[in-house]
Design an enzyme around this catalytic site. Structure first.
Site, PDB file in Angstrom:
ATOM      1  N   ASP A 212       0.864  -1.179   0.000  1.00  0.00           N
ATOM      2  CA  ASP A 212       0.000   0.000   0.000  1.00  0.00           C
ATOM      3  C   ASP A 212       0.899   1.227   0.000  1.00  0.00           C
ATOM      4  O   ASP A 212       1.848   1.328   0.806  1.00  0.00           O
ATOM      5  CB  ASP A 212      -0.904   0.009   1.226  1.00  0.00           C
ATOM      6  CG  ASP A 212      -1.851   1.203   1.237  1.00  0.00           C
ATOM      7  OD1 ASP A 212      -2.855   1.158   0.510  1.00  0.00           O
ATOM      8  OD2 ASP A 212      -1.549   2.176   1.954  1.00  0.00           O
ATOM      9  N   LEU A 213       0.613   2.160  -0.934  1.00  0.00           N
ATOM     10  CA  LEU A 213       1.451   3.345  -1.057  1.00  0.00           C
ATOM     11  C   LEU A 213       1.145   4.329   0.080  1.00  0.00           C
ATOM     12  O   LEU A 213      -0.019   4.583   0.402  1.00  0.00           O
ATOM     13  CB  LEU A 213       1.226   4.018  -2.408  1.00  0.00           C
ATOM     14  CG  LEU A 213       1.466   3.152  -3.657  1.00  0.00           C
ATOM     15  CD1 LEU A 213       1.273   3.984  -4.922  1.00  0.00           C
ATOM     16  CD2 LEU A 213       2.855   2.531  -3.635  1.00  0.00           C
TER      17      LEU A 213
ATOM     18  N   ASP B 202      -4.430   2.410  -4.702  1.00  0.00           N
ATOM     19  CA  ASP B 202      -2.964   2.461  -4.625  1.00  0.00           C
ATOM     20  C   ASP B 202      -2.413   1.209  -3.956  1.00  0.00           C
ATOM     21  O   ASP B 202      -1.349   1.233  -3.352  1.00  0.00           O
ATOM     22  CB  ASP B 202      -2.514   3.716  -3.876  1.00  0.00           C
ATOM     23  CG  ASP B 202      -3.047   3.764  -2.445  1.00  0.00           C
ATOM     24  OD1 ASP B 202      -3.925   2.944  -2.106  1.00  0.00           O
ATOM     25  OD2 ASP B 202      -2.576   4.618  -1.662  1.00  0.00           O
TER      26      ASP B 202
END
Length: 700
Positions: free
Chosen positions: A568-569, A611
């Site tokens: 996960d960004l 994302d």
């Protein structure tokens, strides 16, 4: 002769009743010289014959490395291509046409005398005085026919009827209507420049209730097979197509061998064939009157009416043999000779004339009546067998086309690029050259029915195609056909195969043409299906597999050595909020590229949504190797990004789950997701602390 010994034929189609008969003649002559024949189709696969003067779209120098010279049929290529052949040092012989400004030998039917005979017959035998003409005058042979038509009318003191122009030499070229016909007043007859024009004109007039021969008489030109089967039977002018093809090759080979060949026209005789459409309605019931009473002379004249005059059969000699056999009551010899005539032209018209001629001779001579009934019955059975043979042949072609369609278009396990599907056809060898994304030609492995050297794959050029190995696989009596695998705008390359000439179907319906068309459509369908499958399984933005694709692949990894990563960004939302969604999309694309560069080919990366990204690492278990990979991913993803004129930096949180534990695919995703959130919460999974957020800088 050297490596370029082959004889090339350029034709709009390489089979059919018209062009196929011409090709058959060229093949006979080339085989007599022990030279390979390359029959190259200049129209696209599955095309209609709608061009005259040559297709400008055909500009390929295909097979030039193998061919020493070309026989070029009418409407095959345009003049610029012929001039290219001349500059390349390849001699050309024209068959069926001439080209202004091109000083080359030409083999032509005697268009003038053939048309003169047709028009004279209408005037003298049926009293026609108002005779119209229809044809495509841009073709040289059609202009000759029209000029002869005008000359005959002038000689008889008649005013030419209306010229009803055609836009091509086929049925669709007749675009005028019955209203155009009637606008010029009542016409006694219509002279059409080709049989197909005549059939098209008859349909146009019949649509308004004008019927031939009741309302007008009609003649054509070419004597195609269908001319004797349409209703009414079409009167026409027969051309020596087979002989024209043979002479074309003979002249070409002489020039290829260095002999002087003058650039003159060679005219072969034509013959008017009277039938119902020209007003000879009695031809089906009785034979026409003859000026001689000599039975043998009458028999020879009758048989001459049905002899295919380019077949090499001498009607006078044949008549003498039949007469001697009838006089001696030798039924079998007479029947066998007559069967040869019937086999050369297996039509009801031929059968009728032969039977009536034999009966007429027997009735006029002493002792020739014995066995006549047996001969007539023998000929009737022969005709039925010949017709049955044609029917079985056509049924076989229909069956082959059906099998090809099912195989290439619906059987998923068959690769169209592998020409082994040609085993469904009578062909003995085949090769395919396809265009790659750069437009270059690449041969796939070829196919051959009989044992012999393999036909290898590899890059090629149009000039070098087909390969030498396919040429060496050519059997006696067969030609090498080359057709462009192109339908509409889809140009896939070339198909070459070795087979016999097909001249018992309509032009453009021959099997090699259908094979090239089906190959093109099959490749288009496979490519379209691949695109749809990719779209269904891929993330459109990043090009990575999507969530559904990843979850479909994951169950196969359960219980095996491997690891699922969930990423996960960190800080991605700030990019969207600060720079906009376009920059956010560009960032995701760059992240996907960095993930790809960190992984092996055996690994599977996907965009899970938003994302979030997931990775399946095959044969990688928790330990040092996994930790090193996670560090590489963190470093790569956390490096600055250039987004237009701004620079952005984000972080990433990574969690993982061990596939070897045997937990289900859903549990692996849940555990890796949970692990990622633990990393994010503990700041241990983020290369950049979450509270650092987004660093945005202007480009200096």
């Amino acid at each position: 002769m050297g490596s370029k010994d082959g004889v090339g034929v350029l034709a709009p189609f390489v089979g059919g009743t018209y062009y196929g008969t011409l090709v058959a003649g060229t093949l006979t002559a080339a085989a007599a010289q022990k030279l390979p024949l390359f029959a190259i189709q200049t129209l696209d696969a599955a095309a209609d014959l709608t061009v005259s003067g040559g297709s400008p779209a055909f500009d390929a120098s295909v097979a030039w490395d193998h061919i020493g010279g070309f026989v070029v049929f009418a409407d095959a290529v345009n003049p610029s291509y012929l001039h290219r052949l001349g500059r390349a040092g390849k001699p050309v012989v024209l068959v069926g046409h001439t080209v202004a400004g091109l000083n080359r030998p030409a083999v032509l039917a005697d268009n003038g005398n053939g048309m003169r005979a047709a028009v004279t017959h209408l005037i003298r035998e049926h009293g026609c005085s108002r005779i119209a003409f229809t044809g495509f005058l841009e073709a040289s042979d059609i202009r000759e026919r029209h000029e002869a038509y005008l000359e005959v009318l002038h000689e008889h003191g008649l005013t030419p009827g209306p010229l009803l122009p055609a836009t091509s030499n086929i049925e669709m070229g007749i675009e005028w209507t019955a209203a155009d016909w009637l606008r010029h007043g009542r016409q006694d007859a219509l002279v059409a420049a080709t049989d197909r024009n005549a059939i098209g004109a008859q349909r146009a007039l019949a649509a308004s209730g004008l019927n031939c021969p009741d309302d007008y008489l009609l003649t054509g030109f070419d004597d195609l097979d269908r001319s004797s089967f349409v209703r009414p039977e079409l009167a026409t002018v027969a051309q020596p197509l087979d002989a024209m093809g043979r002479l074309g090759v003979d002249l070409l080979v002489r020039e290829m061998r260095g002999e002087p060949v003058p650039p003159v026209e060679h005219r072969l005789p034509t013959r008017f064939v009277r039938r119902t459409s020209c007003g000879c309605t009695a031809f089906a019931e009785r034979l026409p009157e003859l000026p001689t009473a000599d039975p043998r002379r009458r028999l020879a004249i009758r048989l001459a009416d049905v002899v295919v005059f380019d077949s090499g059969i001498d009607p006078v000699a044949t008549g003498a043999i039949v007469a001697d056999a009838l006089d001696a009551a030798a039924v079998v010899p007479a029947a066998e000779v007559l069967h040869t005539l019937l086999a050369a032209s297996p039509t009801q018209e031929t059968l009728r004339v032969i039977c009536r001629a034999v009966q007429e001779y027997a009735a006029s001579t002493t002792g020739a009546l014995r066995g006549i009934q047996d001969i007539v019955m023998f000929l009737g059975r022969s005709f039925n067998r010949l017709q049955l043979g044609d029917q079985l042949h056509l049924r076989s072609l229909i069956s082959v086309n059906y099998d090809l369609s099912i195989t290439l278009l619906h059987r998923r396990e068959v690769d169209p690029r592998d020409p082994s599907w040609l085993a469904l056809t009578p062909a003995t060898a085949g090769a395919i050259a396809l265009r790659d994304r750069a437009g270059d030609l690449v041969r796939t492995p070829g196919w051959r029915r009989h044992p012999g050297p393999a036909i290898p794959a590899g890059p090629t050029s149009a000039e070098a195609f087909p390969p030498d190995e396919l040429i060496e696989a050519t059997d006696p009596g067969k030609a090498i056909f080359v057709v462009r695998a192109k339908v509409s705008e889809s140009d896939r390359g070339w198909l070459a195969l070795v087979d016999r000439v097909e001249n018992r179907v309509e032009d453009g319906r021959e099997l090699v043409n259908q094979c090239a068309a089906l190959l093109t459509v099959a490749l288009d369908r496979r490519e379209q299906e691949a695109r749809l499958l990719w779209a269904a399984q891929s993330d459109r933005l990043t090009g990575l597999p999507n969530r559904s694709s990843f979850t479909a692949a994951l169950p196969a990894a359960v219980g095996r050595p491997g690891t699922v990563l969930f990423m996960d960004l960190d800080g991605f939302k700030q990019v969207n909020d600060t720079l906009g969604h376009h920059s956010g999309d560009e960032l995701l694309i760059q992240v996907a590229d960095r993930i790809r560069h960190c992984l092996r080919e055996s690994d599977l990366a996907a965009r899970f949504g938003g994302d979030e990204f997931v990775v399946l690492l095959r044969d990688t278990t928790p330990g040092a190797a996994l930790n090193n990979l996670i560090d590489r991913l963190r470093t790569a993803i956390s490096a600055p990004y250039q987004l237009g004129d701004r620079t952005a930096q984000i972080g990433v949180s990574i969690g993982y789950a061990d596939c070897a534990t045997g937990m289900s695919a859903d549990q692996l995703l849940r555990d890796s997701d949970t692990s990622m959130y633990r990393a994010k919460a503990g700041r241990t999974g983020a290369a950049i602390p979450a509270d650092r957020g987004l660093l945005v800088q202007d480009r200096l």
